[in-house]
Scaffold this motif. Structure first.
Motif, PDB file in Angstrom:
ATOM      1  N   LEU A  62      47.767 -28.246 -65.243  1.00 13.33           N
ATOM      2  CA  LEU A  62      48.281 -28.839 -64.006  1.00 13.33           C
ATOM      3  C   LEU A  62      49.233 -29.968 -64.392  1.00 13.33           C
ATOM      4  CD1 LEU A  62      48.224 -29.378 -60.888  1.00 13.33           C
ATOM      5  CD2 LEU A  62      46.301 -30.916 -61.337  1.00 13.33           C
ATOM      6  N   LEU A  63      50.430 -29.928 -63.849  1.00 14.20           N
ATOM      7  CA  LEU A  63      51.447 -30.905 -64.208  1.00 14.20           C
ATOM      8  C   LEU A  63      52.103 -31.457 -62.948  1.00 14.20           C
ATOM      9  CD1 LEU A  63      52.796 -31.971 -66.873  1.00 14.20           C
ATOM     10  CD2 LEU A  63      54.619 -30.336 -66.427  1.00 14.20           C
ATOM     11  N   THR A  64      52.326 -32.768 -62.926  1.00 13.94           N
ATOM     12  CA  THR A  64      53.043 -33.383 -61.815  1.00 13.94           C
ATOM     13  C   THR A  64      54.389 -33.910 -62.314  1.00 13.94           C
ATOM     14  OG1 THR A  64      52.144 -35.611 -62.153  1.00 13.94           O
ATOM     15  CG2 THR A  64      50.865 -34.101 -60.779  1.00 13.94           C
ATOM     16  N   SER A 125      33.632 -35.309 -66.255  1.00 16.42           N
ATOM     17  CA  SER A 125      34.888 -34.624 -65.963  1.00 16.42           C
ATOM     18  C   SER A 125      35.370 -35.155 -64.611  1.00 16.42           C
ATOM     19  CB  SER A 125      34.685 -33.113 -65.943  1.00 16.42           C
ATOM     20  OG  SER A 125      33.668 -32.772 -65.009  1.00 16.42           O
ATOM     21  N   SER A 126      36.407 -34.530 -64.031  1.00 15.85           N
ATOM     22  CA  SER A 126      36.957 -35.026 -62.763  1.00 15.85           C
ATOM     23  C   SER A 126      37.276 -33.857 -61.837  1.00 15.85           C
ATOM     24  CB  SER A 126      38.243 -35.830 -63.008  1.00 15.85           C
ATOM     25  OG  SER A 126      38.005 -36.934 -63.856  1.00 15.85           O
ATOM     26  N   VAL A 127      36.637 -33.812 -60.680  1.00 18.59           N
ATOM     27  CA  VAL A 127      37.014 -32.842 -59.651  1.00 18.59           C
ATOM     28  C   VAL A 127      38.152 -33.456 -58.858  1.00 18.59           C
ATOM     29  CG1 VAL A 127      36.308 -31.608 -57.559  1.00 18.59           C
ATOM     30  CG2 VAL A 127      34.750 -31.754 -59.523  1.00 18.59           C
ATOM     31  N   LEU A 128      39.324 -32.838 -58.943  1.00 17.38           N
ATOM     32  CA  LEU A 128      40.529 -33.410 -58.341  1.00 17.38           C
ATOM     33  C   LEU A 128      40.626 -33.129 -56.852  1.00 17.38           C
ATOM     34  CD1 LEU A 128      43.100 -32.471 -61.135  1.00 17.38           C
ATOM     35  CD2 LEU A 128      41.844 -34.613 -60.857  1.00 17.38           C
ATOM     36  N   GLN A 153      49.579 -37.087 -56.090  1.00 13.48           N
ATOM     37  CA  GLN A 153      49.043 -36.647 -57.374  1.00 13.48           C
ATOM     38  C   GLN A 153      49.774 -37.274 -58.560  1.00 13.48           C
ATOM     39  OE1 GLN A 153      46.263 -34.800 -58.039  1.00 13.48           O
ATOM     40  NE2 GLN A 153      45.924 -35.153 -55.854  1.00 13.48           N
ATOM     41  N   HIS A 154      50.983 -37.761 -58.354  1.00 16.10           N
ATOM     42  CA  HIS A 154      51.753 -38.361 -59.443  1.00 16.10           C
ATOM     43  C   HIS A 154      51.422 -39.849 -59.634  1.00 16.10           C
ATOM     44  CE1 HIS A 154      55.004 -38.109 -62.362  1.00 16.10           C
ATOM     45  NE2 HIS A 154      55.483 -39.243 -61.921  1.00 16.10           N
TER      46      HIS A 154
END
Length: 797
Positions: A62-64, A125-128, A153-154
């Motif tokens: 996943l990329l912002t 971990s992280s649930v986004l 998200q950025h």
């Protein structure tokens, strides 16, 4: 109803819900489908993006990014900026789908599932995000992806807050999907949204660049990217290899092996069997929005890297082209050199999108600030004075600016190949484009020569570094060791940011924006250049059509032209010389700078505090009027206390503040104290303070403007003493010496005759300083570093 019957009824309700869930085909009948890595649908009636999730537990990237930036260098939200590379997967729990970011920093590279699970369960971990299933079918489920896309998200709001520009949040009523750059490809899905942030009390930088500063609209780009196969072979990190470290902790490591594993970031580059030709070359694309002749300069400079790959045994492994019009710069399949406009001069950057599992670089992303080229042109203006007569010849100025752009293009691309800064490269000529070069200007008789201002081509260090990262040998470890040995044999050194960037760093030979292998020799040469340029500064520095008052900004880089070489000289004081050694090294861990050179460095910097050095020639003072109507002072102007009038004393105050920040840095002072305790020949901090105080008390030596400048330097010195004495982070011995020197200065003033005839104003000056010290000693005076005028920004050149 019994508990059993209740459970059966609940089960039937749940089953009925599942059976009655809408089918994807029916649900999306009126929507436009985008087929690709993750199929998605565009619902034009509601402005929604619906994502089809076919596989759960499959890891992807996943990329912002930012497709539209803010345009402010201090804030740092730039066009085509790339964000963090995040390893994620979708998980389904009943009617909910979770987007889960995995923790790749801690792992167990073991074939034992229980061993891997033990590490996974040990660290968070992280649930986004969480999504509800909208519809489902035999090939997956459908989720509304829009709320996630329209969220920050950025980290835009966080960055605005960190830059003290106000508290902002997304206004969903003013935000929407940006369909022209929402696309799908076989290995990556691309989404773009227009986000509007609302807030109150916008900061200075927002007011400068946003038409309505309480409403900030930017375009956020989000990519879902397929991870590469696992055939990539990581390469071991070495502290002297010149690469950024990619690190993680491996709890499956043997007891006698380190937990922390370190590799380098690099592109995948493979040769065809039995050939030097590559399976797939590394191709970089230059933003088609770059104007000529800058565009050609960027292509040429970036192309230098093919010299390094050729030297590493590859044929045509690296090339540079212009980005096709139909290609999105944020598409992960393309390495891009972006041209970024801002309201002010600012930094350029080289980022990499990488596989968080291995460090493999998937995309190089360079952002080059468009105003950088103008800064070099401005420096050349002040040095060459080209605007004589009606037809000015500016070819030499443009040539110098373009030479810097070529070097800058190569430099930032180097970062995206995995390479770190090498600030020690200038000790071996111009051995690396990964250094920060100052323009190398020569004085030939009475003329300035810019022909060798910047180097051309890749450096010898860069070729060696590319061999380490991308070269091959029969035995990899033996090959890598041989490259490190060769660097040592050629006396090619690598020292990077942690030991170089700060003004108080201890390394004696690693500096930013310097030239030559002897800081003292180069400083003397630059002082002569500065003197010549100031003595000859005239209206010929600017075009005839420019307001006369603009000469001030052209004068700034000339007057402060010594600033970075002064920092290089300062690092000799209390300095060390060392390399990144491993335990098999035979040489000493470090050496102290010899006492004689330390004293030379002290005397050299003290010379920059003299009124003779700081005073501008009278003919230059007569050149610069108040700002013309329609023009105003900027961050690139000299500091001033005198309103609209040019302040010849404040610019000296800022220069003196810079020198004294070097000489009186608390960490440097602590090193001096310890080194002089180990060797009585090495000058201690007390000696520096004694010399400074002696200079401050030389009232009989100066008159006129020089006396006024001398008094202002004294004021800065006393301010620095008080800052040091009150610095709780400074070593006790440093604070003690600063307090004692304040008392010594106060006592010396008490022995002076402060009343009577005094045409130079020293009585008032010393009386004022004595009262300041007295108030400080009683705890009634709070001092701040911001009380002293600062120089306009010099970095980045």
């Amino acid at each position: 109803m019994s508990l059993g019957r209740l459970l059966v009824a609940l089960y039937l309700v749940l089953c009925g819900t599942t059976v009655q869930a809408k089918d994807i085909v029916d649900y999306t009948a009126d929507m436009r489908k985008y087929g690709g890595y993750h199929d998605f649908y565009w619902d034009v009636s509601t402005g929604r993006v619906l994502l089809q999730v076919e596989e759960f537990e499959r890891e992807f990237l996943l990329l912002t990014g930012l497709a539209q930036g803010l345009g402010s260098n201090p804030v740092g939200l730039d066009r085509n900026q790339i964000g963090e590379s995040r390893l994620v997967k979708f998980q389904r729990v009943g009617n909910k789908v979770l987007l889960h970011q995995l923790n790749a920093r801690y792992r167990a590279t073991s074939s034992n599932p229980a061993e891997r699970r033990a590490v996974e369960e040990a660290f968070a971990s992280s649930v986004l995000w969480g999504f509800e299933v909208m519809a489902q079918g035999s090939d997956g489920v459908l989720i509304d992806f829009t709320p996630f896309l329209l969220s920050d998200q950025h980290g835009i709001a966080v960055r605005l807050r960190q830059a003290e520009q106000g508290n902002y949040s997304v206004d969903k009523s003013k935000s929407a999907v940006y369909l022209p750059r929402t696309k799908n490809f076989p290995k990556n899905s691309e989404f773009e949204v227009q986000l509007t942030f609302t807030g109150a009390k916008p900061g200075k930088y927002l007011r400068e660049v946003v038409p309505t500063p309480t409403l900030v609209t930017l375009r956020q780009h989000i990519s879902l990217i397929e991870l590469p196969d696992k055939k990539y072979q990581p390469r071991q990190f070495h502290s002297r290899s010149g690469y950024f470290p990619f690190a993680y902790r491996d709890y499956a490591s043997a007891i006698d092996q380190p937990l922390d594993q370190r590799f380098i970031y690099r592109h995948r580059l493979e040769k065809k069997p039995g050939s030097n030709e590559v399976v797939e070359p590394i191709v970089y694309y230059v933003d088609s929005g770059v104007p000529e002749p800058v565009r050609s300069a960027l292509v040429e400079g970036a192309s230098w890297w093919n010299q390094a790959f050729t030297a590493a045994g590859y044929k045509d492994a690296f090339r540079v082209e212009i980005l096709p019009e139909d290609v999105d710069p944020l598409d992960v399949r393309y390495n891009v050199i972006n041209w970024v406009h801002r309201s002010t001069r600012g930094w350029s950057y080289g980022y990499s999108v990488f596989d968080p599992r291995s460090g493999e670089i998937l995309k190089g992303n360079v952002t080059l600030g468009s105003l950088r080229v103008r800064q070099d042109f401005l420096i050349a203006q002040g040095l060459l004075q080209p605007y004589v007569g009606e037809s000015a010849d500016t070819e030499a100025l443009k040539a110098m600016a373009l030479a810097r752009i070529r070097q800058l293009s190569a430099h930032e691309v180097g970062h995206t190949l995995g390479l770190a800064h090498n600030f020690a490269a200038s000790t071996k000529g111009r051995a690396s484009v990964m250094d920060y070069p100052a323009p190398l200007v020569s004085l030939v008789h009475t003329d300035m020569d810019l022909d060798k201002a910047y180097a051309t081509g890749i450096g010898v260090w860069d070729k060696l570094a590319v061999r380490y990262g991308y070269g091959t040998g029969k035995d990899e470890q033996e090959f890598l060791d041989s490259v490190i040995r060769e660097a040592k044999e050629q006396k090619l050194r690598f020292i990077s940011d942690p030991d170089s960037r700060a003004i108080n760093n201890a390394h004696a030979v690693s500096h930013l924006w310097d030239n030559g292998n002897d800081p003292l020799v180069e400083f003397d040469r630059m002082v002569e250049l500065r003197r010549h340029a100031l003595n000859n500064f005239s209206t010929a520095a600017n075009p005839k059509s420019a307001p006369r008052s603009d000469l001030e900004e052209t004068l700034v880089p000339v007057y402060y032209g010594h600033r970075y070489q002064a920092e290089a000289v300062g690092k000799l004081i209390g300095g060390l010389d060392y390399d990144y050694l491993y335990n098999d090294a035979e040489q000493n861990s470090y050496t102290l700078v010899p006492a004689e050179r330390q004293q030379q460095a002290i005397d050299t910097l003290l010379g920059t505090l003299s009124p003779e050095f700081l005073a501008l020639p009278e003919q230059v003072l007569q050149l610069i009027p108040p700002k013309s109507y329609g023009y105003e002072r900027t961050a690139e102007s000299f500091p001033s206390y005198t309103g609209v009038a040019f302040d010849t004393v404040a610019l000296g105050e800022a220069a003196a503040g810079h020198t004294l920040s070097i000489l009186m840095d608390p960490q440097r002072a602590a090193r001096m104290n310890q080194q002089s305790a180990r060797s009585s020949e090495i000058p201690g901090f007390t000696q520096v303070l004694n010399q400074l105080t002696s200079m401050a008390l030389q009232s009989e030596q100066y008159s006129g403007l020089q006396a006024v400048i001398h008094q202002r330097v004294n004021h800065v010195y006393i301010q620095r003493l008080m800052l040091l004495a009150s610095d709780r982070k400074a070593a006790e011995s440093v604070r003690a010496k600063a307090q004692l020197e304040l008392a010594t200065f106060q006592q010396a003033l008490g022995q002076k005759k402060l009343f009577g005839e005094d045409p130079q104003g020293y009585s008032a000056h010393y009386y004022f300083q004595a009262k300041r010290i007295e108030a400080f000693m009683r705890g009634e005076l709070e001092v701040k570093a911001e009380d002293i005028k600062a120089m306009p920004p010099g970095s980045p050149i």
